[in-house]
Design a protein around this motif. Sequence first.
Motif, mmCIF file in Angstrom:
data_model
loop_
_atom_site.group_PDB
_atom_site.id
_atom_site.type_symbol
_atom_site.label_atom_id
_atom_site.label_comp_id
_atom_site.label_asym_id
_atom_site.label_seq_id
_atom_site.Cartn_x
_atom_site.Cartn_y
_atom_site.Cartn_z
ATOM 1 N N GLU A 281 50.963 57.342 57.548
ATOM 2 C CA GLU A 281 50.441 56.164 56.857
ATOM 3 C C GLU A 281 50.787 56.167 55.374
ATOM 4 N N GLU A 282 50.815 57.350 54.768
ATOM 5 C CA GLU A 282 51.178 57.480 53.351
ATOM 6 C C GLU A 282 52.113 58.669 53.190
ATOM 7 N N LEU A 283 53.181 58.466 52.398
ATOM 8 C CA LEU A 283 54.155 59.534 52.203
ATOM 9 C C LEU A 283 54.700 59.472 50.788
ATOM 10 N N GLN A 284 55.454 60.503 50.440
ATOM 11 C CA GLN A 284 56.022 60.579 49.094
ATOM 12 C C GLN A 284 57.370 61.274 49.168
ATOM 13 N N LYS A 290 53.928 58.023 45.494
ATOM 14 C CA LYS A 290 53.373 57.932 46.840
ATOM 15 C C LYS A 290 53.371 56.481 47.303
ATOM 16 N N LEU A 291 53.750 56.247 48.569
ATOM 17 C CA LEU A 291 53.836 54.896 49.127
ATOM 18 C C LEU A 291 53.133 54.821 50.475
ATOM 19 N N ASP A 292 52.637 53.636 50.807
ATOM 20 C CA ASP A 292 52.189 53.421 52.172
ATOM 21 C C ASP A 292 53.425 53.233 53.052
ATOM 22 N N ALA A 293 53.264 53.417 54.353
ATOM 23 C CA ALA A 293 54.403 53.422 55.274
ATOM 24 C C ALA A 293 55.195 52.122 55.249
ATOM 25 N N LYS A 294 54.502 50.989 55.198
ATOM 26 C CA LYS A 294 55.190 49.697 55.233
ATOM 27 C C LYS A 294 56.074 49.514 54.002
ATOM 28 N N SER A 295 55.550 49.896 52.827
ATOM 29 C CA SER A 295 56.332 49.763 51.596
ATOM 30 C C SER A 295 57.564 50.654 51.650
ATOM 31 N N PHE A 296 57.405 51.861 52.178
ATOM 32 C CA PHE A 296 58.539 52.778 52.295
ATOM 33 C C PHE A 296 59.585 52.213 53.254
ATOM 34 N N TYR A 297 59.134 51.693 54.386
ATOM 35 C CA TYR A 297 60.056 51.152 55.391
ATOM 36 C C TYR A 297 60.819 49.945 54.848
ATOM 37 N N ASN A 298 60.119 49.092 54.122
ATOM 38 C CA ASN A 298 60.766 47.890 53.573
ATOM 39 C C ASN A 298 61.726 48.216 52.432
ATOM 40 N N GLY A 299 61.645 49.435 51.923
ATOM 41 C CA GLY A 299 62.570 49.871 50.883
ATOM 42 C C GLY A 299 63.655 50.744 51.488
#
Length: 310
Positions: A281-284, A290-299
């Motif tokens: 759900e949250e990664l870095q 640190k980002l939530d999963a959706k923000s990371f995926y969209n980037g």
Amino acid sequence: MKERIVFMGTPVFACAILKCLKEADYDVVLVVSQPDKKVGRKQLIQETPVKALAQTYGIEVFQPERIKDAYEQILRYRPDLIVTCAYGQMIPEALLHAPRHGSVNVHASLLPKLRGGAPIHKAIINGDSQSGISIMRMVKQMDAGAVMKQVAVAITQDDTMGTLSEKLAAAGGKLLLECLPLILRDEAVFIEQDESQATFAYNISKEEEKIDFTKPLQNVYDQIRGLIPSPIGYAFLNGKKIKFHAVRKKEQAHAHQNGELVGMMEGALAIACEGGYLLVEELQMEGKAKLDAKSFYNGAGRNLIGSCIM
């Protein structure tokens, strides 16, 4: 005249114990804590949580680099009892035995299980279904003293090191307050531990922070949540370190390779493991915020699908 108590502790967990002592109107004449440390890129000095709390109560704080070389300064406060909780240094026997009621420790495990500095982390990493609090006599050997009383605390599948710490801290404060009247009247009964049942929970090593995605899903999940919120588990994705700040698990058969980044699933980033998916759900990523999963995926994440986390 109130009994004079010296409290020794350092991290957030120990704050709950100091708070209980003060709220119950015990006379804490001195707090002993580890030295403040430099943190972050700017190497700013950060006070220990226990020191910060003690200062709000107006209690004097002593922070020796090596307590074995400076314990005589503590004896000047003429403690009737020493209470310790996650202090972080081995305490000299001369200090432990000096108070007329001795020294007791609030330890976050059901002794003799998980002696050492990381019992909360290890309880989750080991997949245990319960932890607990032990009120014990302090002796020279690490967490080997006789035990007065214990209370068990359940570990749920949603618990992290952080949430379990909060539950154990609350239980520890309550149990200590139940025990203190008997201790201060010298009426407490302490029972020696069974050495044949002792296990150990030494401080988390750098190697233990590295997540092994070749292990079954439950083991991966337990290791990661046992490291949240600190020190945080990590692995490598395309040569870059990736840290896992919040995770769930989904048990399901699949044909993906272990460690494969599968894509978004149930609002999280799915990583294939033996027996199912780790849902992040949250990664870095290394060098990033640190980002939530959706923000990371969209980037950057969208282009990494199919890569394997090692």
